[in-house]
Scaffold this motif. Structure first.
Motif, PDB file in Angstrom:
ATOM      1  N   HIS A  51       0.843  -1.195   0.000  1.00 50.76           N
ATOM      2  CA  HIS A  51       0.000   0.000   0.000  1.00 50.76           C
ATOM      3  C   HIS A  51       0.880   1.248   0.000  1.00 50.76           C
ATOM      4  CE1 HIS A  51      -4.121  -1.683   0.908  1.00 50.76           C
ATOM      5  NE2 HIS A  51      -3.343  -2.745   0.917  1.00 50.76           N
ATOM      6  N   GLU A  52       0.257   2.371  -0.263  1.00 57.35           N
ATOM      7  CA  GLU A  52       0.994   3.613  -0.485  1.00 57.35           C
ATOM      8  C   GLU A  52       1.889   3.989   0.688  1.00 57.35           C
ATOM      9  OE1 GLU A  52       0.057   8.277  -1.700  1.00 57.35           O
ATOM     10  OE2 GLU A  52      -1.549   6.792  -1.610  1.00 57.35           O
ATOM     11  N   ARG A  53       1.441   3.714   1.924  1.00 61.60           N
ATOM     12  CA  ARG A  53       2.199   4.150   3.088  1.00 61.60           C
ATOM     13  C   ARG A  53       3.072   3.045   3.690  1.00 61.60           C
ATOM     14  NH1 ARG A  53      -1.751   7.125   7.163  1.00 61.60           N
ATOM     15  NH2 ARG A  53       0.239   7.662   8.142  1.00 61.60           N
ATOM     16  N   HIS A  54       3.099   1.882   3.089  1.00 59.73           N
ATOM     17  CA  HIS A  54       3.994   0.834   3.554  1.00 59.73           C
ATOM     18  C   HIS A  54       5.430   1.215   3.222  1.00 59.73           C
ATOM     19  CE1 HIS A  54       0.814  -2.641   3.588  1.00 59.73           C
ATOM     20  NE2 HIS A  54       0.685  -1.802   4.593  1.00 59.73           N
ATOM     21  N   THR A  90       9.392   4.053   0.610  1.00 58.67           N
ATOM     22  CA  THR A  90       8.151   3.289   0.499  1.00 58.67           C
ATOM     23  C   THR A  90       8.400   2.038  -0.341  1.00 58.67           C
ATOM     24  OG1 THR A  90       7.326   4.306  -1.545  1.00 58.67           O
ATOM     25  CG2 THR A  90       6.848   5.452   0.528  1.00 58.67           C
ATOM     26  N   ASP A 198       1.928  -4.996   8.836  1.00 51.70           N
ATOM     27  CA  ASP A 198       1.452  -4.503   7.542  1.00 51.70           C
ATOM     28  C   ASP A 198      -0.072  -4.497   7.479  1.00 51.70           C
ATOM     29  OD1 ASP A 198       3.984  -4.076   6.575  1.00 51.70           O
ATOM     30  OD2 ASP A 198       4.089  -5.941   5.430  1.00 51.70           O
ATOM     31  N   LEU A 201      -1.655  -1.687   9.529  1.00 49.75           N
ATOM     32  CA  LEU A 201      -1.526  -0.402   8.840  1.00 49.75           C
ATOM     33  C   LEU A 201      -2.439  -0.336   7.621  1.00 49.75           C
ATOM     34  CD1 LEU A 201       2.332   0.225   8.985  1.00 49.75           C
ATOM     35  CD2 LEU A 201       0.552   0.904  10.611  1.00 49.75           C
ATOM     36  N   THR A 202      -2.609  -1.459   6.938  1.00 49.14           N
ATOM     37  CA  THR A 202      -3.505  -1.499   5.780  1.00 49.14           C
ATOM     38  C   THR A 202      -4.943  -1.191   6.204  1.00 49.14           C
ATOM     39  OG1 THR A 202      -2.144  -3.088   4.570  1.00 49.14           O
ATOM     40  CG2 THR A 202      -4.469  -2.991   3.982  1.00 49.14           C
ATOM     41  N   ASP A 204      -5.856   0.490   8.857  1.00 55.43           N
ATOM     42  CA  ASP A 204      -5.901   1.892   9.277  1.00 55.43           C
ATOM     43  C   ASP A 204      -5.915   2.819   8.067  1.00 55.43           C
ATOM     44  OD1 ASP A 204      -5.804   3.907  11.347  1.00 55.43           O
ATOM     45  OD2 ASP A 204      -3.711   4.255  10.777  1.00 55.43           O
ATOM     46  N   ASP A 205      -5.092   2.511   7.057  1.00 60.49           N
ATOM     47  CA  ASP A 205      -5.057   3.336   5.853  1.00 60.49           C
ATOM     48  C   ASP A 205      -6.402   3.314   5.121  1.00 60.49           C
ATOM     49  OD1 ASP A 205      -2.451   4.126   6.223  1.00 60.49           O
ATOM     50  OD2 ASP A 205      -1.603   2.532   4.976  1.00 60.49           O
ATOM     51  N   ARG A 306       3.069   4.868  14.473  1.00 61.69           N
ATOM     52  CA  ARG A 306       1.678   4.660  14.070  1.00 61.69           C
ATOM     53  C   ARG A 306       1.029   3.542  14.889  1.00 61.69           C
ATOM     54  NH1 ARG A 306       0.566   3.894   7.897  1.00 61.69           N
ATOM     55  NH2 ARG A 306      -1.543   3.921   8.762  1.00 61.69           N
TER      56      ARG A 306
END
Length: 450
Positions: A51-54, A90, A198, A201-202, A204-205, A306
């Motif tokens: 994902h974009e923020r990983h 990233t 991961d 965070l996915t 949450d994103d 995060r």
């Protein structure tokens, strides 16, 4: 000496792509790279499904794709104004870096490189090479065949045999794990390691505001990268026995800090593993591996921040224990689980379970058709620790009878039984660099100054 004019690489993820590039860089042979999933080509699972923020778990300064060009990735970032050697880039940017290298090599190599979007369904070996059968009905012949399967999807725990999406997601990279969830829902992540990080965070994103519980047998989570004081690393390899190594690391941790004590083992880890007895390897896997993983495979500081924020607002919690049983409950599941050290079980209702236990390594349990076929035929076998494909130090696969295949090789994470440390970019890039130079005889040419 093995002479190869045409190499067939099965798997176009990170390991297979990087091997193809190195073979073309160092020799004059031709390469055919076969990848069934176009999204993985040149990027692999970790960098193609990100994902974009990983972000990467390693600073950019140690993420060059080339063993002989340590600043290659940093130069790529600097040229685009998106990072430096200290950056946790990233994963999407790293995937773009890999894809761009493959595209550049495709232009430079011309007809020496063929890339096929197809699935290998059969492999026949002979003294002269290998013949691949493809799902499309085509077949290919080459002097050598290299398996580059990457990381295999996790296996199902017994409590979840027979369950399927949306209540149970076996492969966290195969679908949108947040799809269909509301902020009233509760998601259980099976595992507390890097994959669980991961997935948290996915979710949450994706804007998921419900509860997330991460559960593993010990409840251990990855530690964080942090600045470490300058020190002089050890110059000699420690004793390979598990107990002696634990003692040495503890002593060094008190002297130079645990991060330095762990990191200074990097030049010796593969050698330590190869020298360790089968009993010590088994003891390490059974008792020490979870602790090694959380200290060795750390997360970026911004990722840790995060996660702490998610815990602070009550969205994320981490538990130690194991699931005993699962039964249907509405559109979700009702789980019976036992906390670590407890005698009694507890019930937990969840709307979705995501398997974050990490890649499957047991060759006998894989559902990959080609690997299953090769194992059944005796062309390959599990390594003695049953954590991957058995290979020798030259990356040759080992047959059931114990002999090495001169024409069939394997690279990447599934060769961990021979090397242990073979999941991170620095280790894989060296493995494929060394193999490419051997197969093209570049190591002899360069050594002789020709």
């Amino acid at each position: 000496m093995l002479i190869a004019r045409h190499a067939l690489i099965v798997g176009g993820g990170f390991s297979g792509t990087l091997l193809a590039i190195n073979l073309l860089r160092h020799g004059s042979l031709s390469v055919t790279l076969i990848e069934r999933d176009a999204a993985r080509l040149g990027r692999g699972l970790a960098y193609g499904a990100a994902h974009e923020r990983h972000v990467l778990n390693v600073r950019a300064g140690n993420m060059s794709a080339f063993a002989d060009q340590p600043g290659h990735f940093v130069d790529w970032l600097v040229q685009r104004g998106i990072g430096s050697d200290a950056t946790f880039a990233t994963r999407r940017d790293y995937g773009a870096y890999l894809a761009e290298m493959l595209a550049d090599m495709r232009d430079a190599a011309g007809d020496r490189l063929a890339i096929l979007s197809d699935e290998v369904t059969g492999l026949d070996l002979s003294d002269q090479g290998g013949r691949l059968t493809l799902a499309s009905g085509r077949w290919l012949e080459g002097d050598i065949v290299i398996l580059a399967p990457g990381n295999l999807p996790p296996h199902d725990l017994p409590a979840f045999w027979g369950w399927s999406p949306p209540a149970y997601v076996n492969d966290p990279w195969s679908r949108d794990i947040a799809a269909g969830l509301s902020d009233d829902d509760h998601v259980l992540l099976l595992g507390t390691g890097l994959t669980a990080v991961d997935c948290a965070l996915t979710l949450d994103d994706a804007g998921f505001g419900g509860r997330i519980t991460a559960l593993s047998r010990r409840g251990l989570t990855p530690h964080t990268h942090a600045p470490a004081a300058a020190f002089t690393p050890i110059a000699e390899r420690p004793a390979p026995s598990a107990s002696a190594l634990v003692g040495a690391v503890r002593r060094r941790s008190s002297e130079v800090g645990w991060r330095n004590a762990v990191d200074e083992l990097r030049p010796f880890t593969q050698g330590l593993w190869s020298l360790a007895s089968p009993a010590d390897k088994a003891r390490f896997l059974r008792h020490l591996r979870p602790f090694w993983d959380i200290h060795r495979h750390r997360i970026a500081p911004q990722v840790a921040e995060r996660l702490e924020a998610m815990k602070a607002r009550g969205q994320l919690s981490v538990l130690a224990g194991r699931v005993i049983d699962a039964e249907p409950a509405g559109h979700g599941l009702r789980l019976t689980w036992r906390a670590r050290g407890a005698d009694d079980t507890t019930r937990m209702s969840v709307d979705r379970v995501v398997n974050c236990t990490g890649p499957l390594s047991d060759l006998s349990r894989t559902t990959e058709p080609l690997l299953r076929m090769l194992r059944r035929s005796g062309a390959i076998r599990p390594d003695p620790m049953n954590i991957g494909i058995d290979v020798d130090q030259q990356a040759r696969t080992i047959r059931r009878d114990g002999d090495a295949n001169e024409r069939l090789f394997a690279v990447g994470p599934m060769t961990r039984g021979a090397h242990w440390e073979i999941v991170a970019v620095p280790d894989i890039r060296k493995q494929v660099f060394d193999l490419a130079r051997k197969l093209t005889a570049a190591h002899w040419v360069e050594a002789e100054g020709l």
